[in-house]
Scaffold this motif. Structure first.
Motif, mmCIF file in Angstrom:
data_model
loop_
_atom_site.group_PDB
_atom_site.id
_atom_site.type_symbol
_atom_site.label_atom_id
_atom_site.label_comp_id
_atom_site.label_asym_id
_atom_site.label_seq_id
_atom_site.Cartn_x
_atom_site.Cartn_y
_atom_site.Cartn_z
ATOM 1 N N THR A 70 -6.394 -2.855 1.361
ATOM 2 C CA THR A 70 -7.860 -4.348 2.154
ATOM 3 C C THR A 70 -8.787 -4.857 1.188
ATOM 4 O OG1 THR A 70 -6.430 -3.053 4.267
ATOM 5 C CG2 THR A 70 -8.986 -4.350 4.640
ATOM 6 N N SER A 71 -8.561 -3.819 0.056
ATOM 7 C CA SER A 71 -10.209 -4.004 0.044
ATOM 8 C C SER A 71 -9.820 -5.447 -1.296
ATOM 9 C CB SER A 71 -10.755 -2.975 -0.490
ATOM 10 O OG SER A 71 -10.968 -2.051 -0.353
ATOM 11 N N VAL B 129 -6.330 1.851 1.611
ATOM 12 C CA VAL B 129 -8.133 0.722 2.161
ATOM 13 C C VAL B 129 -7.702 0.538 0.243
ATOM 14 C CG1 VAL B 129 -10.346 2.267 1.363
ATOM 15 C CG2 VAL B 129 -9.070 2.651 3.115
ATOM 16 N N GLY C 135 -8.716 4.758 7.924
ATOM 17 C CA GLY C 135 -9.081 3.802 7.050
ATOM 18 C C GLY C 135 -10.052 3.316 7.877
ATOM 19 N N THR C 136 -10.472 2.866 9.149
ATOM 20 C CA THR C 136 -12.052 2.062 8.922
ATOM 21 C C THR C 136 -13.147 2.571 9.077
ATOM 22 O OG1 THR C 136 -10.326 1.404 11.222
ATOM 23 C CG2 THR C 136 -12.824 1.298 11.431
ATOM 24 N N ALA D 72 -13.664 4.513 5.997
ATOM 25 C CA ALA D 72 -13.895 3.955 4.495
ATOM 26 C C ALA D 72 -13.654 2.675 4.598
ATOM 27 C CB ALA D 72 -12.028 3.968 4.170
ATOM 28 N N ILE D 73 -13.233 1.583 5.261
ATOM 29 C CA ILE D 73 -12.927 0.233 5.137
ATOM 30 C C ILE D 73 -14.605 0.058 5.616
ATOM 31 C CG2 ILE D 73 -12.220 -2.476 5.581
ATOM 32 C CD1 ILE D 73 -11.179 -1.283 3.693
#
Length: 114
Positions: free
Chosen positions: A25-26, A22, A74-75, A77-78
């Motif tokens: 990705t951020s 996460v 993860g999805t 959280a993103i």
């Protein structure tokens, strides 16, 4: 055989892998297409740590369960980070999609895939 205490360890590692993914990705957004050095370095380091932890996890957790949890949490959280920190729009479709992904993770875990 795992004891009750040690059985949770792979899931702790999985949560750590998800957290690294996460963050990576951020940072991907902040790297501006890998044109900014430090966000790029952080992004790549985060993905490396995430995949290293995931590789350890799948030795102890079925890969389908591990990947479903990875993708679902993860999805979610993103999506939340995108809305709160990156000023992305929130729509009914986005919320429904995240809820469906989380529902799939729960179904896999309750459905005896272990």
């Amino acid at each position: 055989m795992y004891t009750m205490r040690s059985a949770a360890v792979p899931y702790v590692f999985l949560l750590m892998a998800i957290a690294f993914e996460v963050v990576a990705t951020s940072l991907l957004k902040l790297s501006d297409g890998f044109t900014r050095l430090w966000p790029t370095v952080g992004c790549l380091a985060g993905y490396l740590a995430a995949f290293a932890l995931l590789a350890i996890v799948v030795r102890h957790v079925p890969v389908g369960v591990a990947y479903a949890m990875w993708a679902g949490l993860g999805t979610a959280a993103i999506a939340a980070i995108g809305v709160v920190f990156l000023h992305e729009s929130i729509t009914v479709a986005k919320v429904a999609g995240v809820l469906l992904v989380i529902g799939g993770v729960v179904t896999l875990n309750l459905g005896g895939v272990h």
